[in-house]
Design an enzyme around this catalytic site. Structure first.
Site, PDB file in Angstrom:
ATOM      1  CG  ASP A   4       4.645  -4.486   0.502  1.00 51.87           C
ATOM      2  OD1 ASP A   4       4.262  -3.642   1.322  1.00 51.87           O
ATOM      3  OD2 ASP A   4       4.177  -4.585  -0.649  1.00 51.87           O
ATOM      4  CG  ASP A   5       2.233  -4.127   4.364  1.00 50.14           C
ATOM      5  OD1 ASP A   5       2.786  -3.087   3.967  1.00 50.14           O
ATOM      6  OD2 ASP A   5       1.033  -4.380   4.180  1.00 50.14           O
ATOM      7  CB  CYS A  60       3.222   0.683  -0.169  1.00 55.99           C
ATOM      8  SG  CYS A  60       2.406  -0.703   0.604  1.00 55.99           S
ATOM      9  CG  HIS A  67       2.835   0.910  -4.622  1.00 56.78           C
ATOM     10  ND1 HIS A  67       2.461   0.624  -3.319  1.00 56.78           N
ATOM     11  CD2 HIS A  67       1.680   0.975  -5.318  1.00 56.78           C
ATOM     12  CE1 HIS A  67       1.161   0.521  -3.245  1.00 56.78           C
ATOM     13  NE2 HIS A  67       0.652   0.720  -4.447  1.00 56.78           N
ATOM     14  CG  ASP A  81       6.486  -0.980   2.490  1.00 56.97           C
ATOM     15  OD1 ASP A  81       6.345  -1.765   3.445  1.00 56.97           O
ATOM     16  OD2 ASP A  81       5.645  -0.880   1.564  1.00 56.97           O
ATOM     17  CG  ASN A  82       4.067  -0.123   5.329  1.00 56.95           C
ATOM     18  OD1 ASN A  82       4.044   0.057   4.116  1.00 56.95           O
ATOM     19  ND2 ASN A  82       3.476  -1.164   5.895  1.00 56.95           N
TER      20      ASN A  82
HETATM   21 CA   LIG Z   1       3.770  -1.730   2.500  1.00 56.26          CA
END
Ligand SMILES: [Ca+2]
Length: 437
Positions: A34-35, A74, A137, A284-285
């Site tokens: 995540d991130d 996300c 999410h 995810d990003n």
């Molecule tokens: Ca994210």
């Protein structure tokens, strides 16, 4: 860009289809960070080299240096990964504001539509047992939960681990075990925002190892979606990892996740199923550069999370499958730099005169082609005609991320009665979501 993730979905589908006739279909493990940014891994050039397990995974597997997510945020990114379809098609977008990011805070009314066919649904039909560990999410209302969309098991939360809240204006985010909540962040699952200490990653690792042990002994094929979130603000790490990295709490979180990757790969080998398991690692990003020291690194690439520049959408990616995937390829990158009027969060509508980059000679998209040049004029016509053709055939999904309502927050999730954690929310009052970026 999203073609890559479509490709992954196709690979999964084809593998299952092709191997269905044989004795043992391959298992799948997706480890989605995540991130976490492209530049956070030693193998991608992070100078402190604090990801030994990922670097080893890269050595043994294949590095994909040009892997893109479908969105720099996300929820739409995850919806695309699970559905193999772009956010415009799977509904994870908004029409409230042109070109705004949209995602699923706990006031969101929408979620993953039933008509989307998700990867775990395809695998379930092929006889797989599917588990998601960590952040879903794709909608926090029960009809959108993972067990309604192909997963057999879930340990984790429907939303980000923001908080703590007072359960009056906003409820704390629930943590689920399968279809029912087993507690809430900050009440039962502690994240100390002063020290950054939390055992969540250790729980997520243990859940993964337990699942792998059970599935390996059962002999049926499995899919594990390990969607851990320690590198998303608020950052956290368990005590043994706190203060251990050279990069502050963010680096500590990366080190612990890297340790988890090692634990999972070692477990697959110890169980004797590694050679029949396709493992894929990504994020995810891009890293949240706006978070400064609480965000990661996108290496040489421009900007980060919430932007469609390279830093927002180009992700670290490693594929690992002993004796199937041959050790891969190297990385070639150069330092990035700022460009006035381009590396900005100001929202300018460039659709009338799109920015063009030559990704052959400028892979980091650092020097846009000036609109008055002959190169721009020669190329823009062909590109715009492709865009027009694409728009003609595009069938957008119903936008899921337009409407928000405080009444749909996690006030009384399934299972709250057993814990005495059912809270009363306000009456329904749907309003158009206001997206901050
Ligand atoms: Ca994210």
């Amino acid at each position: 860009m999203a073609d890559v993730k479509v490709l992954v979905l196709l690979m999964f589908t084809l593998s299952v289809t092709c191997i269905r006739a044989k004795e043992k279909p391959p298992n799948f493990v997706i480890m989605l960070m995540d991130d976490m940014g492209w530049g956070d891994l030693g193998v991608f050039g992070e100078p402190n080299k604090e990801t030994p397990y990922l670097d080893k995974m890269a050595q043994e597997g294949m590095v994909l240096p040009n892997f893109y997510s479908a969105n720099p945020l996300c929820s739409p990114s995850r919806a695309a990964l699970m559905s193999g379809r772009l956010p415009i098609r799977n509904g994870f977008y908004t029409t409230n504001d042109h070109a705004r990011n949209a995602y699923t805070p706990q006031v969101i009314m929408g979620g993953i539509p039933d008509e989307e066919i998700l990867l775990p649904e395809i695998l379930k039909d092929a006889g797989y047992r599917n588990k998601i560990i960590g952040k879903w999410h794709l909608g926090q209302q029960p009809q959108y939960h993972p067990l309604k969309h192909g997963f057999d098991e879930w340990f984790g939360a429907p939303n980000c681990h923001f908080g703590p809240y007072n359960n009056k204006n906003t409820p704390n985010i629930p943590v689920y075990k399968n279809a029912e909540m087993v507690g809430r962040y900050y009440q039962d699952f502690v994240i100390d925002k002063q020290t950054g200490e939390s055992n969540l990653t250790q729980m997520y690792i243990q859940e993964a190892l337990t699942f792998l042990e059970a599935e390996a002994s059962s002999g049926s094929p499995f899919f594990l979606y390990w969607a851990v979130d320690a590198t998303h603000e608020p950052l956290y790490a368990s005590k043994p990892f706190l203060g251990k990295s050279h990069r502050g709490l963010y680096g500590d979180a990366v080190m612990e996740l890297d340790f988890g990757v090692g634990q999972i790969l070692n477990k697959l080998m110890a169980l004797g199923v590694a050679e029949n398991t396709f493992v894929f690692f990504s994020s995810d990003n891009g890293a949240a550069t706006y978070a400064k020291t609480h965000g990661g690194s996108n290496g040489p690439f421009l900007c980060g999370k919430e932007t469609t520049f390279e830093g927002g959408m180009r992700e670290p990616a490693i594929a690992w499958w002993p004796n199937r995937i041959k050790p891969g390829q190297g990385i070639d990158f150069c330092p990035g730099e700022s460009i006035a009027n381009v590396t900005t969060h100001d929202q300018v509508n460039n659709t009338a005169q799109p920015l063009l980059f030559h990704v052959g000679r400028d892979p980091g998209e650092k020097y846009f082609i000036r609109p008055h040049t002959s190169e721009y004029k020669q190329n823009i016509g062909g590109i715009l005609s492709v865009v027009e053709d694409h728009k003609k055939h595009l069938v957008p999904g119903k936008p899921q991320l337009n409407w928000c309502d405080n009444s749909v927050m996690n006030w009384s999730p399934p299972g709250c009665e057993k814990l005495g954690q059912c809270y009363k929310g306000p009456p329904s009052n749907p309003q158009k979501c206001v997206w901050p970026h």
